[in-house]
Design a protein around this motif. Structure first.
Motif, PDB file in Angstrom:
ATOM      1  N   ALA A  13      43.308 -22.197 -42.016  1.00 57.40           N
ATOM      2  CA  ALA A  13      42.110 -21.636 -42.624  1.00 57.40           C
ATOM      3  C   ALA A  13      40.878 -21.908 -41.778  1.00 57.40           C
ATOM      4  CB  ALA A  13      41.917 -22.238 -44.006  1.00 57.40           C
ATOM      5  N   ASP A  14      41.065 -22.667 -40.725  1.00 59.01           N
ATOM      6  CA  ASP A  14      39.923 -22.978 -39.852  1.00 59.01           C
ATOM      7  C   ASP A  14      40.410 -22.922 -38.408  1.00 59.01           C
ATOM      8  OD1 ASP A  14      41.455 -25.218 -39.496  1.00 59.01           O
ATOM      9  OD2 ASP A  14      40.360 -26.355 -41.011  1.00 59.01           O
ATOM     10  N   SER A  15      39.659 -23.488 -37.498  1.00 61.04           N
ATOM     11  CA  SER A  15      40.064 -23.339 -36.097  1.00 61.04           C
ATOM     12  C   SER A  15      41.161 -24.308 -35.662  1.00 61.04           C
ATOM     13  CB  SER A  15      38.859 -23.487 -35.168  1.00 61.04           C
ATOM     14  OG  SER A  15      37.726 -23.758 -35.866  1.00 61.04           O
ATOM     15  N   ASN A  16      41.846 -24.866 -36.614  1.00 62.41           N
ATOM     16  CA  ASN A  16      42.953 -25.767 -36.317  1.00 62.41           C
ATOM     17  C   ASN A  16      44.217 -24.946 -36.017  1.00 62.41           C
ATOM     18  OD1 ASN A  16      44.279 -28.144 -36.104  1.00 62.41           O
ATOM     19  ND2 ASN A  16      44.516 -28.461 -38.327  1.00 62.41           N
ATOM     20  N   PHE A  17      44.125 -24.091 -34.985  1.00 64.20           N
ATOM     21  CA  PHE A  17      45.209 -23.149 -34.696  1.00 64.20           C
ATOM     22  C   PHE A  17      46.468 -23.881 -34.253  1.00 64.20           C
ATOM     23  CE2 PHE A  17      41.252 -20.779 -33.446  1.00 64.20           C
ATOM     24  CZ  PHE A  17      41.179 -20.054 -34.627  1.00 64.20           C
ATOM     25  N   LYS A  59      44.041 -14.186 -46.240  1.00 62.53           N
ATOM     26  CA  LYS A  59      42.753 -14.777 -45.860  1.00 62.53           C
ATOM     27  C   LYS A  59      42.937 -15.853 -44.804  1.00 62.53           C
ATOM     28  CE  LYS A  59      40.322 -13.851 -50.160  1.00 62.53           C
ATOM     29  NZ  LYS A  59      41.419 -13.455 -51.058  1.00 62.53           N
ATOM     30  N   LEU A  60      44.184 -16.197 -44.553  1.00 61.61           N
ATOM     31  CA  LEU A  60      44.488 -17.265 -43.598  1.00 61.61           C
ATOM     32  C   LEU A  60      45.195 -16.658 -42.401  1.00 61.61           C
ATOM     33  CD1 LEU A  60      46.101 -19.622 -46.248  1.00 61.61           C
ATOM     34  CD2 LEU A  60      43.725 -19.672 -45.464  1.00 61.61           C
ATOM     35  N   ILE A  61      45.355 -17.452 -41.368  1.00 66.48           N
ATOM     36  CA  ILE A  61      46.217 -17.036 -40.260  1.00 66.48           C
ATOM     37  C   ILE A  61      47.599 -17.623 -40.532  1.00 66.48           C
ATOM     38  CG2 ILE A  61      46.656 -17.334 -37.786  1.00 66.48           C
ATOM     39  CD1 ILE A  61      43.702 -17.152 -37.289  1.00 66.48           C
ATOM     40  N   ASN A  62      48.599 -16.775 -40.600  1.00 68.07           N
ATOM     41  CA  ASN A  62      49.961 -17.223 -40.906  1.00 68.07           C
ATOM     42  C   ASN A  62      50.870 -17.027 -39.701  1.00 68.07           C
ATOM     43  OD1 ASN A  62      49.624 -17.793 -43.792  1.00 68.07           O
ATOM     44  ND2 ASN A  62      49.243 -15.599 -43.961  1.00 68.07           N
ATOM     45  N   ILE A  87      26.464 -13.500 -39.336  1.00 64.52           N
ATOM     46  CA  ILE A  87      27.681 -13.575 -38.533  1.00 64.52           C
ATOM     47  C   ILE A  87      27.616 -12.490 -37.465  1.00 64.52           C
ATOM     48  CG2 ILE A  87      30.181 -13.326 -38.575  1.00 64.52           C
ATOM     49  CD1 ILE A  87      30.195 -14.653 -41.288  1.00 64.52           C
ATOM     50  N   LYS A  88      27.878 -12.927 -36.269  1.00 68.54           N
ATOM     51  CA  LYS A  88      27.677 -12.059 -35.106  1.00 68.54           C
ATOM     52  C   LYS A  88      28.533 -10.795 -35.163  1.00 68.54           C
ATOM     53  CE  LYS A  88      29.024 -13.654 -31.177  1.00 68.54           C
ATOM     54  NZ  LYS A  88      29.780 -14.656 -31.015  1.00 68.54           N
ATOM     55  N   THR A  89      29.802 -10.970 -35.490  1.00 63.48           N
ATOM     56  CA  THR A  89      30.675  -9.804 -35.551  1.00 63.48           C
ATOM     57  C   THR A  89      31.066  -9.566 -36.998  1.00 63.48           C
ATOM     58  OG1 THR A  89      32.663 -11.100 -35.371  1.00 63.48           O
ATOM     59  CG2 THR A  89      31.679 -10.395 -33.313  1.00 63.48           C
ATOM     60  N   ASP A  93      33.848 -15.247 -37.208  1.00 66.12           N
ATOM     61  CA  ASP A  93      34.066 -16.138 -36.073  1.00 66.12           C
ATOM     62  C   ASP A  93      35.494 -16.677 -35.999  1.00 66.12           C
ATOM     63  OD1 ASP A  93      31.511 -15.752 -35.435  1.00 66.12           O
ATOM     64  OD2 ASP A  93      30.760 -17.664 -36.203  1.00 66.12           O
ATOM     65  N   PHE A  94      36.103 -16.857 -37.143  1.00 69.92           N
ATOM     66  CA  PHE A  94      37.436 -17.445 -37.250  1.00 69.92           C
ATOM     67  C   PHE A  94      38.462 -16.603 -36.483  1.00 69.92           C
ATOM     68  CE2 PHE A  94      41.037 -17.679 -40.559  1.00 69.92           C
ATOM     69  CZ  PHE A  94      41.614 -18.795 -39.986  1.00 69.92           C
ATOM     70  N   LEU A  95      38.463 -15.310 -36.799  1.00 75.12           N
ATOM     71  CA  LEU A  95      39.379 -14.384 -36.150  1.00 75.12           C
ATOM     72  C   LEU A  95      39.054 -14.270 -34.656  1.00 75.12           C
ATOM     73  CD1 LEU A  95      41.613 -12.383 -36.617  1.00 75.12           C
ATOM     74  CD2 LEU A  95      39.957 -10.762 -37.527  1.00 75.12           C
ATOM     75  N   GLU A  96      37.764 -14.177 -34.369  1.00 80.67           N
ATOM     76  CA  GLU A  96      37.324 -14.049 -32.980  1.00 80.67           C
ATOM     77  C   GLU A  96      37.763 -15.265 -32.155  1.00 80.67           C
ATOM     78  OE1 GLU A  96      33.280 -12.776 -32.467  1.00 80.67           O
ATOM     79  OE2 GLU A  96      33.119 -13.891 -30.592  1.00 80.67           O
TER      80      GLU A  96
END
Ligand code: GTP
Ligand code: MG
Length: 205
Positions: A13-17, A59-62, A87-89, A93-96
């Protein structure tokens, strides 16, 4: 390619990819375009990725591990949630950040609903992917909802709007199971290790 195993690995759910050695391919596009359905279609597992008629389901990255060899990544859709003007885009930002920083990302599949003219967000996403030199393939979804003539006409509209050639686009329907082989061949091509690709071209020459 034959799918022998599929495992859900992780949601973030955050940048902890996910930081792994596996190559990955990701699916991006408007909310409700059919990303999660396409992952289920590809893997032949009906309930692997959660789908919904209501936009904004994912809503998350799976991350899903296939054949203990590569990852399919289901991304949150854009174009649904009201996004703060700060938000810039438009897709956040998360997806970017995921797209820019994932070192093992080999290809992004941008999904477009065959019934809709691509939006400015779709155009923006495509430009973003090109600008960041990320290998990209366009997939049209839900072709079962139109006649063949309508599909043909819509493809022309999509191609001219995005400056694509018809042959650049993979045509699919998760409902009617259209485009499975083309998709699998494409994914296989991108997740193959560079080493194997080099060996292939060495043999071809
Ligand atoms: P978000 O997670 O909200 O970003 O959506 P998504 O892109 O993951 O879409 P999802 O796979 O959840 O599908 C959205 C809706 O479209 C669901 O009601 C699906 O049943 C429907 N759908 C997906 N693929 C197809 C298709 O090939 N044909 C038809 N007719 N409907 C489809
Ligand atoms: Mg989804």
């Amino acid at each position: 390619m034959v799918i022998k195993s599929v495992e859900f690995v992780k949601s973030v759910a955050d940048s902890n990819f996910l930081d792994s050695d596996y190559n990955e391919v990701a699916f991006v596009g408007r909310s409700n375009v059919g990303k999660s359905s396409l992952i289920n279609f590809i893997t032949g597992r009906k309930k692997l990725a959660k789908t919904s008629g209501t936009p904004g389901k994912t809503k998350l990255i799976n991350y899903f591990l296939v054949n203990k060899n590569f990852l399919l990544v289901d991304l949150p859709g854009y174009g649904y949630a009201e996004v703060s003007k700060n938000i810039k885009t438009n897709w956040g930002d998360f997806l970017e950040e995921y797209l820019k920083t994932s070192k093992k990302l080999k290809c992004v599949y941008l999904l477009l609903d065959i019934r809709r003219t691509p939006t400015s967000q779709d155009e923006q996403m495509l430009k973003f992917l090109y600008f960041n030199r990320i290998s990209t393939k366009v997939i049209v979804t839900k072709t079962d909802t139109l006649s063949r003539v309508q599909v043909f006409n819509q493809l022309n509209i999509i191609c001219s709007k995005l400056g694509l050639n018809r042959k650049d686009i993979i045509i699919t329907s998760s409902e009617d199971r259209e485009g499975h082989k083309e998709l699998m061949d494409s994914i296989e091509h991108f997740v193959k290790n560079e080493e194997e690709n080099n060996n292939d071209s060495a043999t071809a020459e």
